[in-house]
Write a protein that holds these residues in place. Structure first.
Motif, short mmCIF file in Angstrom:
data_model
loop_
_atom_site.label_atom_id
_atom_site.label_comp_id
_atom_site.label_asym_id
_atom_site.label_seq_id
_atom_site.Cartn_x
_atom_site.Cartn_y
_atom_site.Cartn_z
N TYR A 57 0.76 -1.17 -0.05
CA TYR A 57 -0.10 0.16 0.08
C TYR A 57 0.91 1.22 -0.04
CZ TYR A 57 -3.74 -3.20 1.44
OH TYR A 57 -4.56 -4.33 1.52
N ILE A 58 1.02 2.03 -1.17
CA ILE A 58 1.82 2.98 -1.07
C ILE A 58 0.85 4.22 -1.51
CG2 ILE A 58 3.76 4.16 -2.48
CD1 ILE A 58 4.62 1.52 -3.24
N SER A 59 1.26 5.44 -0.86
CA SER A 59 0.37 6.63 -1.06
C SER A 59 0.92 8.00 -1.49
CB SER A 59 -0.54 6.83 0.26
OG SER A 59 -1.39 8.07 0.02
N ALA A 60 0.76 8.72 -2.19
CA ALA A 60 1.14 10.05 -2.44
C ALA A 60 -0.07 11.06 -2.85
CB ALA A 60 2.14 9.83 -3.50
N HIS A 61 0.31 12.17 -2.36
CA HIS A 61 -0.85 13.29 -2.64
C HIS A 61 -0.79 13.89 -4.00
CE1 HIS A 61 1.20 17.18 -1.97
NE2 HIS A 61 2.05 16.62 -1.18
N ALA A 62 -1.74 13.91 -4.82
CA ALA A 62 -1.81 14.46 -6.07
C ALA A 62 -1.82 16.09 -6.36
CB ALA A 62 -2.80 13.77 -6.86
N ASP A 63 -2.14 16.95 -5.10
CA ASP A 63 -2.26 18.13 -5.39
C ASP A 63 -1.12 18.93 -5.20
OD1 ASP A 63 -2.52 17.13 -2.77
OD2 ASP A 63 -2.85 19.39 -2.10
N ARG A 64 -1.03 20.10 -5.89
CA ARG A 64 0.16 21.03 -5.91
C ARG A 64 -0.48 22.27 -5.60
NH1 ARG A 64 1.06 18.23 -10.47
NH2 ARG A 64 1.22 19.94 -12.10
N LEU A 171 7.95 19.99 -7.59
CA LEU A 171 8.29 18.81 -7.35
C LEU A 171 7.11 18.26 -6.57
CD1 LEU A 171 12.17 18.41 -7.17
CD2 LEU A 171 10.47 17.90 -9.17
N ASP A 172 6.74 18.97 -5.52
CA ASP A 172 5.84 18.40 -4.52
C ASP A 172 4.35 18.39 -4.87
OD1 ASP A 172 4.74 17.82 -1.99
OD2 ASP A 172 4.66 19.72 -1.34
N ASN A 173 3.91 17.45 -5.25
CA ASN A 173 4.32 16.17 -4.94
C ASN A 173 4.37 15.16 -6.38
OD1 ASN A 173 5.60 14.07 -3.37
ND2 ASN A 173 3.52 13.17 -2.67
N VAL A 174 4.32 16.03 -7.31
CA VAL A 174 4.25 15.27 -8.63
C VAL A 174 5.32 14.18 -8.75
CG1 VAL A 174 5.58 16.98 -9.78
CG2 VAL A 174 3.82 15.67 -11.03
N ILE A 175 6.63 14.55 -8.00
CA ILE A 175 7.78 13.50 -8.30
C ILE A 175 7.55 11.97 -7.61
CG2 ILE A 175 8.93 14.31 -6.18
CD1 ILE A 175 11.66 14.13 -7.69
N SER A 176 6.59 11.80 -6.38
CA SER A 176 6.19 10.90 -6.06
C SER A 176 5.18 10.18 -6.88
CB SER A 176 5.79 10.95 -4.59
OG SER A 176 6.35 11.76 -3.70
N ILE A 177 4.21 10.76 -7.34
CA ILE A 177 3.25 10.22 -8.50
C ILE A 177 4.33 9.44 -9.58
CG2 ILE A 177 1.37 10.77 -9.85
CD1 ILE A 177 0.77 11.37 -7.19
N ALA A 178 4.99 10.48 -10.34
CA ALA A 178 5.91 9.78 -11.40
C ALA A 178 6.66 8.60 -10.91
CB ALA A 178 6.87 10.79 -11.71
N ILE A 179 7.17 8.63 -9.52
CA ILE A 179 7.79 7.15 -8.86
C ILE A 179 6.84 6.08 -8.94
CG2 ILE A 179 8.66 6.36 -6.81
CD1 ILE A 179 10.29 9.05 -6.53
N ILE A 180 5.52 6.32 -8.50
CA ILE A 180 4.68 5.12 -8.48
C ILE A 180 4.25 4.72 -9.88
CG2 ILE A 180 2.36 4.56 -7.66
CD1 ILE A 180 2.63 6.57 -5.18
N ILE A 181 4.03 5.27 -10.71
CA ILE A 181 3.63 5.07 -12.08
C ILE A 181 5.00 4.12 -12.61
CG2 ILE A 181 3.26 5.78 -14.43
CD1 ILE A 181 1.74 8.24 -13.15
N TYR A 182 6.29 4.68 -12.56
CA TYR A 182 7.34 4.11 -12.81
C TYR A 182 7.45 2.76 -12.17
CZ TYR A 182 12.37 3.22 -13.76
OH TYR A 182 13.33 2.31 -14.06
N MET A 183 7.09 2.62 -10.92
CA MET A 183 7.16 1.54 -10.02
C MET A 183 6.33 0.16 -10.95
SD MET A 183 9.34 0.96 -7.49
CE MET A 183 8.56 -0.26 -6.53
N TYR A 184 5.10 0.87 -11.11
CA TYR A 184 4.07 -0.26 -12.04
C TYR A 184 4.68 -0.71 -13.15
CZ TYR A 184 0.10 0.37 -9.00
OH TYR A 184 -0.77 0.37 -7.65
N VAL A 223 3.75 6.28 2.85
CA VAL A 223 3.46 7.48 2.09
C VAL A 223 4.88 7.99 1.73
CG1 VAL A 223 2.27 9.65 2.70
CG2 VAL A 223 1.64 7.50 3.70
N LEU A 224 4.80 8.37 0.20
CA LEU A 224 5.82 9.10 -0.51
C LEU A 224 5.40 10.47 -0.25
CD1 LEU A 224 6.31 6.80 -3.38
CD2 LEU A 224 7.21 6.44 -0.96
N ASP A 225 6.65 11.44 -0.21
CA ASP A 225 6.44 12.95 -0.22
C ASP A 225 7.98 13.55 -0.33
OD1 ASP A 225 5.27 15.55 -0.26
OD2 ASP A 225 4.15 14.97 1.52
#
Length: 344
Positions: A57-64, A171-184, A223-225
């Motif tokens: 279960y990995i979480s990251a916020h999508a808002d900037r 970067l906050d927190n689009v970089i964590s979103i990119a990391i999760i997509i890359y992980m998939y 939770v990534l951030d």
């Protein structure tokens, strides 16, 4: 890593102002579905499920951060408008920005967009910004946006800048979103959450609602951030950031020790943010908040039924379009995630 940077470059161009994340959610949804990932959309949270949803279960916020039109020719910082203040407690990094306000917004380019479709409406430039003590928010003057209606979001225009070993953007927190997509893309099979309105202090509520909806409990929520530091020298000496706790709760999860062991084995330099803040407090003699996090609020609200830990990228220039980190930090976070969830 080339694929990761391609993903990040695309995501940075999609606006996602606090409270107006829908177009960004739709972009994430498409990207993940192209990878064969199942995506479910609930109020305030986009949920991705790989072929083995319980594998993580990995979480990251999508808002900037961005602005909202609140009246004729009136624009305020979106996270701190009146309707968001009920969830803000005064000790988050976002709110502390108000008390360390500078004129750094002047001449920044901004774009207005339709909050549901994401349709581009127009481009403007910030001409003035000042802190209004009565409303406890930053008020902006923008030329050419006098036709906008209240509620219209305005995002900072942004693109990724890569120079030597540093990367910069909002970067906050689009970089964590990119990391999760890359992980998939490289083999992650678990669940991921993309939450709305974290900068307004509401994201934990959406996450809590999801866990309660399906009666799921876990002690392994990660939770990534990003995590703010003061100097470039500091972040060059730290690859990843963890926490033992925040101002709301102690983080008790087997993931914390697992990540620490991986970091030691892989020679990844790590810091515990709560210890860092306590040390700074002790040196200058002032009491400083340990900060609030999405995870801390979730742990507190569930009395520990939901537990986990955080994994963050150290940055400088927090909450600006020039937020900066090192390539090594990004690569270190991805390596840790790969060791935890893929190279089992």
């Amino acid at each position: 890593m080339e694929l990761f940077y391609d993903i990040l470059k695309q995501l940075i161009r999609i606006p996602s102002v606090v409270g107006a994340e829908h177009p960004f959610f739709m972009f994430i949804k498409r990207e993940l579905e192209e990878l064969g990932v199942k995506v479910e959309y609930y109020d305030g949270v986009l949920v991705a499920k790989g072929s083995n949803p319980e594998a993580g279960y990995i979480s990251a916020h999508a808002d900037r951060h961005g602005l909202i039109c609140t009246g004729h020719n009136e624009f305020q910082y979106a996270a701190f408008i009146a309707k968001n203040k009920a969830d803000l407690t005064g000790d988050s990094s976002s709110e502390q920005l108000l008390h360390n306000f500078t004129a750094r917004f002047i001449d920044e380019k901004v774009q207005a967009y339709e909050p549901w479709s994401g349709t581009y409406i127009g481009l403007g430039s910030i001409k003035d910004a000042f802190l209004c003590e009565r409303r406890k928010n930053i008020i902006f003057k923008i030329d050419g946006f006098d036709y906008l209606f209240p509620g219209m979001p305005i995002a900072f225009t942004d693109k990724l800048e890569i120079k030597d070993d540093l990367i910069s953007a909002q970067l906050d927190n689009v970089i964590s979103i990119a990391i999760i997509i890359y992980m998939y893309a490289i083999g992650y099979k678990g669940t991921a959450f993309f939450t709305a309105s974290e900068e307004a202090g509401r994201s934990w509520r959406f996450l809590l609602e999801w866990f309660r909806r399906f009666n799921i409990k876990t002690d392994k929520l990660l939770v990534l951030d990003t995590s703010p530091y003061s100097t470039l020298e500091e972040i060059r000496n730290i690859d990843i950031v963890m926490r033992n706790r925040d101002s709301n709760a102690v983080f008790r999860s087997p993931l914390k020790e697992k990540i620490k062991k991986i970091a030691i084995k892989e020679k990844i330099k790590y810091d515990f943010k709560d210890s860092y803040l306590k040390n700074k407090m002790n040196k200058n003699g002032t009491i400083r908040s340990l900060g609030t996090t999405e995870l801390g609020r979730l742990i507190h609200a569930t009395k520990g039924e939901i537990q986990g830990t955080t994994l963050q990228i150290p940055t400088i220039g927090y909450h600006t379009v020039h937020e900066t980190t090192t390539k090594k930090s990004v690569e270190s976070m991805i390596k840790v995630l790969q060791k935890v969830y893929i190279d089992i």
